[in-house]
Design an enzyme around this catalytic site. Structure first.
Site, PDB file in Angstrom:
ATOM      1  NE  ARG A  90      -3.478   2.438   2.619  1.00 24.72           N
ATOM      2  CZ  ARG A  90      -4.475   2.603   3.477  1.00 24.72           C
ATOM      3  NH1 ARG A  90      -4.788   1.659   4.337  1.00 24.72           N
ATOM      4  NH2 ARG A  90      -5.165   3.727   3.478  1.00 24.72           N
ATOM      5  CG  ASN A 133     -11.165  -1.234  -1.131  1.00 20.67           C
ATOM      6  OD1 ASN A 133     -12.269  -1.140  -1.635  1.00 20.67           O
ATOM      7  ND2 ASN A 133     -10.857  -0.678   0.032  1.00 20.67           N
ATOM      8  CB  CYS A 174     -18.217   0.055  -0.218  1.00 18.95           C
ATOM      9  SG  CYS A 174     -17.208   1.539   0.065  1.00 18.95           S
ATOM     10  CG  HIS A 224     -13.848   3.559  -3.254  1.00 18.46           C
ATOM     11  ND1 HIS A 224     -12.584   3.172  -2.876  1.00 18.46           N
ATOM     12  CD2 HIS A 224     -14.670   3.185  -2.236  1.00 18.46           C
ATOM     13  CE1 HIS A 224     -12.637   2.577  -1.695  1.00 18.46           C
ATOM     14  NE2 HIS A 224     -13.898   2.576  -1.298  1.00 18.46           N
ATOM     15  CE1 TYR A 274     -11.394   6.012  -1.362  1.00 23.95           C
ATOM     16  CE2 TYR A 274     -13.609   6.064  -0.459  1.00 23.95           C
ATOM     17  CZ  TYR A 274     -12.300   5.637  -0.398  1.00 23.95           C
ATOM     18  OH  TYR A 274     -11.894   4.840   0.656  1.00 23.95           O
TER      19      TYR A 274
END
Length: 421
Positions: free
Chosen positions: A90, A144, A164, A194, A244
């Site tokens: 990440r 995700n 989500c 998102h 987002y």
């Protein structure tokens, strides 16, 4: 009822456990299995999970295992919450795209594609093993990028629904502002994972009064502040975009912010170390307050609601999920995965009708859907050219020079997770 959580060693898991304990009348779990290859984390999280159940008087049994096949055998539902490559991957997703002046984020843009390429093959392997061990089990995906992962699962014929926590977060926020119970708030929530907008906020159900104009008039400043978007933009749009959308509506500003401070990944990694230390305290028998900063707010309530509805028990009749479009948004392919209100039951999720989407939003949805199709193709078949095409198609990238550079960086940073590289 047996539920299995794949990625059970996640620091998220106590949030989920707390929900199972509090909402046991909605979802009467008899056996809960936490599956994770990281034995040290699993021991800490599993111990806290058992203490939470015991403190709240939950009669269910919690077991832990590193053996996926053992963990999913006989399961009624399997929740996926894994992170291939961990926080180190990440950190990379959030860093190298910034070198091209593009957003570095783990679920969208180049970083989101990297995560999809790492994740889809692993999730599909897990799903096949679930199908062999428990062919009637539902797979609930919280991993995700949810839209792409869910699309991969459904295309392969799995019994899957994507989840989500953005929608339930808005529901709880709006309920507090309106001083009503959360179940009284029904969202006209539409878009892709998102990439969603609240186009209406209704009291009492799908046919209830739309109070979104009142919410914006009376609480617009607070809502805009939470989204880190200017109040005049919300007034002009007349809808509430998800957080987002800031990556699109304020792209360059976000890039500068990301370049200035420590990455979200670095902050989360530090938080996780602290949380795991807390989880090792034998006196701790509840989720710590710090967990609220980790993300995933209300995940447990959403997961319980969805699992209960799919397994034929309780659960709300309408829930925001990721599922097949099937004509709901007529400008998208039927097999696209959209995030909308759906009627959820033992046969799965059926999207509710959606009002025609304004071109201001429909154009972006169509663009990102095309990217997701290319991203899934790259995840399934690999190859540098497929990665390049997906990056070129993404509205946050788009320029061929950037796509070329980002393709090379993506492959270089993820080679150990890409079988074809």
């Amino acid at each position: 009822m047996k539920l299995t959580v794949v990625g059970g060693g996640s620091t998220y898991t106590p949030e989920l456990i707390d929900g199972f304990a509090r909402l046991r009348d909605t979802l009467p779990v008899e056996e809960l299995v936490l599956v994770d290859p990281a034995a040290d984390r699993l021991e800490l999280v599993g111990g806290l999970a058992r203490r939470i159940f015991a403190k709240q008087g939950h009669p269910g049994r919690i077991t832990t295992t590193a053996d996926l096949d053992v963990g999913v055998a006989g399961a009624d539902a399997v929740l996926l919450q894994l992170r291939v490559g961990g926080q180190a991957a990440r950190q990379q997703d959030e860093t190298w795209p910034l070198e091209c002046g593009c957003v570095g984020q783990e679920t969208t843009g180049a970083g989101g594609l990297a995560k999809a390429l790492r994740t889809v093959p692993v999730v599909l392997d897990i799903a096949e093993r679930v199908r062999r061990a428990s062919p009637d089990a539902w797979i609930i995906d919280f991993t995700n990028p949810v839209g792409i992962v869910t699309r991969a699962l459904l295309r392969a014929g799995h019994r899957a629904v994507g989840l989500c926590n953005v929608a339930i977060g808005f529901q709880r926020k709006f309920a507090a502002l309106l001083d009503v119970a959360p179940h009284e708030v029904h969202l006209d929530h539409v878009g892709l994972n998102h990439l969603t907008w609240e186009t209406g906020v209704r009291l009492g159900g799908p046919e209830g009064e739309d109070v979104l104009p009142r919410l914006l008039a009376e609480h617009g400043e607070r809502i805009a502040g939470d989204l880190h978007l200017p109040r005049p933009l919300l007034d002009r749009l007349g809808v509430v975009p998800s957080y987002y959308l800031r990556y699109y509506y304020a792209h360059d500003q976000v890039v500068e912010e990301l370049r200035e401070g420590p990455s979200r990944a670095a902050r989360v990694a530090a938080m996780e170390r602290e949380l795991l230390t807390m989880y090792g305290d034998p006196e701790l028998a509840e989720k710590p307050a710090l967990l609220a900063q980790r993300g995933g707010a209300f995940y447990s309530e959403a997961a319980v609601d969805l699992a209960a509805a799919l397994l034929g028990g309780g659960g709300s009749p309408y829930q925001v999920v990721n599922t097949l479009n099937r004509g709901t948004l007529p400008f998208l392919p039927d097999d696209a995965v959209i995030e909308v209100q759906a009627a959820v039951g033992a046969n799965g999720a059926v999207p509710l009708p959606v009002a025609p989407l304004d071109p201001l939003y429909a154009g972006l949805v169509a663009n990102v859907t095309a990217y997701e199709e290319l991203a899934l193709d790259a995840a399934l078949r690999g190859g540098r050219e497929r990665v390049f095409e997906a990056l070129l198609a993404h509205p946050l990238i788009g320029q061929y020079a950037y796509a070329e550079t980002l393709t090379d960086q993506l492959i270089a940073h993820n080679r150990e997770h890409l079988a074809w590289a």
